[in-house]
Scaffold this motif. Structure first.
Motif, short mmCIF file in Angstrom:
data_model
loop_
_atom_site.label_atom_id
_atom_site.label_comp_id
_atom_site.label_asym_id
_atom_site.label_seq_id
_atom_site.Cartn_x
_atom_site.Cartn_y
_atom_site.Cartn_z
N UNK A 156 -18.38 -10.18 -12.91
CA UNK A 156 -17.38 -11.05 -13.50
C UNK A 156 -17.17 -10.50 -14.95
N UNK A 157 -16.38 -9.66 -14.87
CA UNK A 157 -15.83 -8.90 -16.20
C UNK A 157 -14.34 -9.00 -16.16
N UNK A 158 -13.91 -8.83 -17.62
CA UNK A 158 -12.60 -9.10 -17.92
C UNK A 158 -12.19 -7.49 -17.95
N UNK A 159 -12.01 -6.93 -16.74
CA UNK A 159 -11.40 -5.69 -16.43
C UNK A 159 -10.31 -5.74 -15.36
N UNK A 160 -9.52 -4.82 -15.35
CA UNK A 160 -8.55 -4.37 -14.37
C UNK A 160 -8.95 -3.28 -13.48
N UNK A 161 -8.62 -3.21 -12.47
CA UNK A 161 -8.92 -2.22 -11.46
C UNK A 161 -7.78 -1.74 -10.28
N UNK A 162 -7.70 -0.44 -10.07
CA UNK A 162 -6.66 -0.22 -8.93
C UNK A 162 -7.63 0.08 -7.76
N UNK A 163 -7.26 -0.32 -6.43
CA UNK A 163 -7.69 0.06 -5.09
C UNK A 163 -7.47 1.55 -4.73
#
Length: 394
Positions: free
Chosen positions: A270-277
């Motif tokens: 539960x982190x305020x981060x963005x990610x791509x798949x």
């Protein structure tokens, strides 16, 4: 375009560039004039630039077309080997004090620097043997990428002028990359660190300079200390593979809502981060959520496979598990002419792959994904021999 004509044009494109000795010397004279105009000393121009020699082998390597399109599995196995991992652990402990100092100064953890060091030069065991100035001069006189390599050559001459290195010391890759971390001259010029305070930065003989420069380069590109590069994940059975796009980032909470979990089955952090798949081997291969630092690694080297290898090797150097997904038994690579055939057949079916050039670029992958969607296949955008066989039946 007719297939025979297309193949002929491609063959002509990749023929080694040849110039006469007089043409090459005329090009060197023009480069010397440019260097003088940029304030490079006469001593450096006469002693380092004018004696350079044309290296035909350099152009042959620049033009080389691989017969096979290497799969993720092949790339990973070759670069994240047991031997490299064992040596990396040894180097991590051997240079721990130095690496911790660099981490404190630049905010890049030791395992990432050792991973990059291992992938670039196998921990300093192979810097390359080509004369850097010859390589850069040869490519600067080749019209295909003359501007880029001309800029690199000018940077190399400025480094000589500044006393960082001597021409006879400068041996590296065929493209002019230098030292422990394989910096191109302009990159080294912009980010070089004199970590020992001796008045010069040496990427070959001074490991402290090389590692500090690498860390400084990463920091200047936006590296975030305390964040991972990404992680391997598991996907739900009903996952929409069309969401796998390196250029499309979502908050981790959204990926969690879509059913994405850690590869061990646990919940995503539960982190305020963005990610791509990222699905480097299609839906039958591993899945990764990649974060900001992954994109920084890709600015070092634009290959997604390279950035994954750096991250996965760094994970294991820090004591985390390696790749968890196993390679399918039938993960054969496509040959370059197979990719050309696939592109042509996609075009024939009304799915625009871009140029029929045997290169798996973004437009070809988009065409593959569109074809997959139209035929109720997992839309992962990944071309493989099974997809080509299906196209051949149409």
């Amino acid at each position: 375009m007719h297939p025979v004509l297309r193949s002929l044009l491609l063959a002509l494109l990749f023929l080694p560039f040849t110039v006469t000795a007089e043409e090459f010397r005329a090009c060197v004279d023009r480069l010397a004039d440019q260097a003088a105009g940029e304030g490079i000393s006469v001593a450096t121009i006469d002693g380092a630039l004018r004696p350079i020699e044309r290296q035909v082998r350099v152009v042959e390597l620049d033009r080389r077309q691989p017969e096979f399109v290497q799969t993720f599995w092949q790339y990973y196995a070759a670069r994240v080997s047991d031997t490299r991992l064992e040596t990396g652990r040894e180097r991590l402990e051997e240079y721990r004090p130095l690496l911790e100092r660099v981490h404190a100064d630049y905010g890049v953890r030791p395992e990432y620097l050792v991973s990059l060091w291992g992938l670039e030069t196998n921990f300093g065991s192979h810097f390359g043997s080509m004369p850097v100035l010859d390589s850069l001069g040869t490519l600067a006189c080749d019209p295909r990428r003359a501007r880029f390599f001309g800029e690199q050559l000018m940077a190399a001459l400025r480094l000589i002028d500044a006393g960082h290195m001597a021409p006879e010391q400068m041996r590296g890759s065929w493209a002019g990359a230098m030292g422990h971390m394989q910096f191109m001259p302009a990159t080294f010029e912009r980010h070089a660190v004199d970590a020992t305070g001796d008045g010069r930065s040496d990427p070959w003989q001074n490991l402290e300079d090389a590692l500090a420069t690498g860390a400084n380069y990463l920091r200047n590109m936006g590296w975030r200390d305390g964040e991972r590069w990404g992680r391997e994940v598991s996907l739900p059975d009903d996952f929409d593979y069309g969401l796998a796009d390196i250029g499309s980032r979502r908050p981790l909470a959204e990926w969690a809502d879509l059913g994405v979990r850690r590869v061990d089955g646990g919940a995503l952090p539960q982190a305020d981060m963005e990610a791509a798949m990222l699905l480097p081997a299609g839906h039958r291969g591993p899945a990764f959520l990649v974060y900001h630092n992954f994109h920084v690694i890709m600015r070092w080297n634009t290959s997604t496979s390279y950035a994954l290898a750096v991250g996965l090797l760094a994970d294991q150097l820090s004591g985390q598990p390696g790749l968890q997904t196993s390679e399918p038994a039938d993960s054969d690579p496509l040959r370059r002419d197979d990719v050309e055939e696939l592109q042509q057949r996609l075009a024939d079916q009304g799915f625009d792959p871009g140029p029929v050039d045997g290169i798996l670029g973004r437009q070809t992958r988009a065409a593959v994904r569109a074809f997959q969607r139209a035929n109720d296949l997992p839309a992962d955008g990944y071309p493989d021999p099974r997809l080509l066989e299906q196209l051949r039946t149409l």
